[in-house]
Design a protein around this motif. Structure first.
Motif, mmCIF file in Angstrom:
data_model
loop_
_atom_site.group_PDB
_atom_site.id
_atom_site.type_symbol
_atom_site.label_atom_id
_atom_site.label_comp_id
_atom_site.label_asym_id
_atom_site.label_seq_id
_atom_site.Cartn_x
_atom_site.Cartn_y
_atom_site.Cartn_z
ATOM 1 N N LYS A 107 0.839 -1.199 0.000
ATOM 2 C CA LYS A 107 0.000 0.000 0.000
ATOM 3 C C LYS A 107 0.874 1.250 0.000
ATOM 4 C CE LYS A 107 -3.925 -1.876 2.489
ATOM 5 N NZ LYS A 107 -4.777 -1.693 3.673
ATOM 6 N N ARG A 152 -3.097 3.310 -5.323
ATOM 7 C CA ARG A 152 -3.155 3.140 -3.870
ATOM 8 C C ARG A 152 -2.457 1.870 -3.384
ATOM 9 N NH1 ARG A 152 -3.415 7.590 -4.383
ATOM 10 N NH2 ARG A 152 -5.252 8.901 -4.338
ATOM 11 N N LEU A 195 -12.421 3.234 -6.074
ATOM 12 C CA LEU A 195 -11.294 2.333 -6.301
ATOM 13 C C LEU A 195 -11.649 1.224 -7.281
ATOM 14 C CD1 LEU A 195 -10.069 1.883 -2.614
ATOM 15 C CD2 LEU A 195 -9.053 3.322 -4.376
ATOM 16 N N GLU A 250 0.832 5.672 -1.744
ATOM 17 C CA GLU A 250 0.184 6.673 -2.579
ATOM 18 C C GLU A 250 1.155 7.092 -3.665
ATOM 19 O OE1 GLU A 250 -2.495 9.427 -1.347
ATOM 20 O OE2 GLU A 250 -3.290 8.181 0.262
ATOM 21 N N GLU A 275 -7.322 4.762 -7.780
ATOM 22 C CA GLU A 275 -8.419 5.633 -7.375
ATOM 23 C C GLU A 275 -8.909 6.387 -8.611
ATOM 24 O OE1 GLU A 275 -10.234 8.279 -4.025
ATOM 25 O OE2 GLU A 275 -8.365 7.225 -3.687
#
Length: 95
Positions: A8, A15, A40, A10, A35
């Motif tokens: 995980k 994401r 999602l 950004e 995203e």
């Protein structure tokens, strides 16, 4: 089929990155959770061609895509992360 690894973070609209492991022992790498404007969704593995466009390297019918999407988003929302064994839902996914 299960999630064998999920990282995980950004990265722009991405994401998470994850790999799927089949019940036959194959690992498919390069899936991502993205995203989008509607929430999602799972992006399938792809490669950039000479013209700078991205082409999918894994193809699945609509039903299988929906099942992979649901499996990955459930795992993501339950807090799955790198090096965890994943959810085992091999009955629902045919390979």
């Amino acid at each position: 089929m299960k999630i064998s690894r999920m990282a995980k973070g950004e990265w722009s609209k991405i994401r998470a990155f994850f790999d799927l492991e089949t019940s036959d022992g194959f690992t498919i790498k390069g899936f991502k959770i993205v995203e989008g404007s509607s929430g999602l969704f799972v992006g399938f593995p792809n490669q950039k061609n000479k013209d700078g466009e991205y082409n999918d390297t894994i193809f699945a019918d609509k039903t299988l895509k929906q099942k992979v999407n649901q499996l990955a988003l459930d795992y993501y929302n339950q807090g799955g992360s790198t090096n965890q064994s994943g959810l085992s839902q091999s009955d629902d996914i045919p390979f």
